[in-house]
Write an enzyme that holds these catalytic residues in place. Structure first.
Site, PDB file in Angstrom:
ATOM      1  N   ASP A 159      33.639  43.507  33.065  1.00 38.26           N
ATOM      2  CA  ASP A 159      32.963  42.418  33.178  1.00 38.26           C
ATOM      3  C   ASP A 159      32.629  41.643  32.240  1.00 38.26           C
ATOM      4  O   ASP A 159      32.826  40.175  32.002  1.00 38.26           O
ATOM      5  CB  ASP A 159      31.569  42.641  33.868  1.00 38.26           C
ATOM      6  N   HIS A 164      27.841  46.103  38.653  1.00 39.42           N
ATOM      7  CA  HIS A 164      29.441  46.108  38.522  1.00 39.42           C
ATOM      8  C   HIS A 164      29.968  45.696  40.042  1.00 39.42           C
ATOM      9  O   HIS A 164      31.046  46.038  40.371  1.00 39.42           O
ATOM     10  CB  HIS A 164      30.029  47.324  38.026  1.00 39.42           C
TER      11      HIS A 164
END
Length: 342
Positions: A177, A204
């Protein structure tokens, strides 16, 4: 002029190599990769073989690992490579490991949600963590297997039952990310990507991924609110973007392997006493009301040395934080409930 430029470039390269290569005083470190023959596992194995801080590389999967190990072992770097296949050899792969990286499980396919993934991957993670608790209870565990929002709580419950749980040594790898946020921000702000830093907090998956572009460096004054909204959305949907682009033939394997290798490298540097190693990771936390939360973490000889606060956030980011909390809580509860089933 050209000769001068080449000489300068050569000197820079030499200095970088000197910083990268292991010295005689570099500690012996064993890395175990569980799921090493898979789409993420193979490139991750390659990248860890290239890491000079690794002295032993244990590659494990249910099948196919001897071939991967043989292939990777021919690379002329420091680490010794061994491949292990099947449940009977899992213990051997884990014994003495300093860091265990878990990319094991099935990849996401078009139309597949992270809940679909959960049904398959949760059982795999539970089994692997049971073995970790037995064979290398003090290893740093880097969880890549999705859905990370739930698989990290599963691992924590397994370790608690075994009496080996240490909140400082269990990490959800959310580095991809951060990698995506850096790349997308650099492209939009027209700044060199290698100098960009963007913290990403939360979880996530989907809206639980919250990039803090208000804290991005170098600062850009050219991005509008709409730009930030679009960058946030693209970061959150990065996995889906890759799944759709591969048209049913895979998910984010190469970028995930790169991100996993980056975080493992940070863990190794922390174990070796390198100061000020800070990365974002999904860990047990009191930063928010959510018991497991991704934020900046200072790494050291014991794993997590300090979980850092969120810092100043924009109104848009505060709104995003409020929205993600219920979903993240539900994912954590789902993992805990699964782990506690007989």
């Amino acid at each position: 002029m050209r000769t001068s430029i080449l000489r300068s470039a050569a000197l820079k390269s030499t200095r970088l190599l000197r910083r990268s290569y292991a010295s005689d005083s570099t500690p012996e470190r064993k890395i175990a990769i569980l799921g090493a023959a898979g789409g993420i596992g193979q490139p991750l194995s390659l990248l860890m073989k290239l890491n000079p801080l690794v002295s032993q590389l244990a590659l494990y999967d249910i099948a196919g690992t001897p071939g991967v190990a043989a292939d990777v072992s021919h690379i002329n770097t420091r680490s010794q490579v061994a491949g292990y296949a099947g449940e009977d050899e899992l213990g051997k792969a884990l014994e003495g490991a300093d860091v265990v990286i878990i990319p094991a499980g099935v990849p996401r396919k078009p139309g597949m949600t992270r809940d679909d993934l959960f049904k398959i991957n949760a059982g795999i993670v539970k089994s692997l963590c049971t073995a970790i608790a037995k064979h290398c209870p003090h290893a740093l565990v880097n969880m890549i297997s999705n859905p990370v929002n739930s698989t990290v709580p599963i691992a924590a419950e397994v370790f608690k039952k075994a009496g080996t749980y240490d909140e400082k040594r269990l990490f959800g790898v959310t580095t991809l990310d951060v990698v995506r946020a850096k790349t997308f921000y650099a492209g939009k702000a027209n700044v060199p990507v290698e100098v960009v830093n963007v913290p990403v907090v939360g979880g996530h998956a989907g809206i639980t991924i919250l990039p803090l572009f208000s804290q991005a460096t170098p600062k850009s004054n050219s991005l509008s609110h709409d730009d930030i909204v679009a960058l946030t959305k693209r970061t959150q949907d990065g996995g889906t973007e890759v799944v759709e682009a591969k048209a049913g033939k895979g998910s984010a394997t190469l970028s995930m392997a790169y991100a996993g290798a980056l975080f493992a490298d940070a863990c190794l540097k922390g174990l070796n006493g390198v100061p000020d190693v800070v990365e974002c990771s999904y860990v047990q936390s009191t930063v928010t009301e959510v018991p497991v939360f991704a934020s900046k973490v200072r790494l050291g000889r014991n794993g997590v040395e300090e979980v850092l606060g969120l810092g100043p956030m924009s109104d848009f980011e505060k709104e995003g934080l409020e929205k993600l909390i219920p979903e993240l809580k539900a994912s954590i509860e789902k993992g805990v409930n699964f782990a506690n089933q007989s």
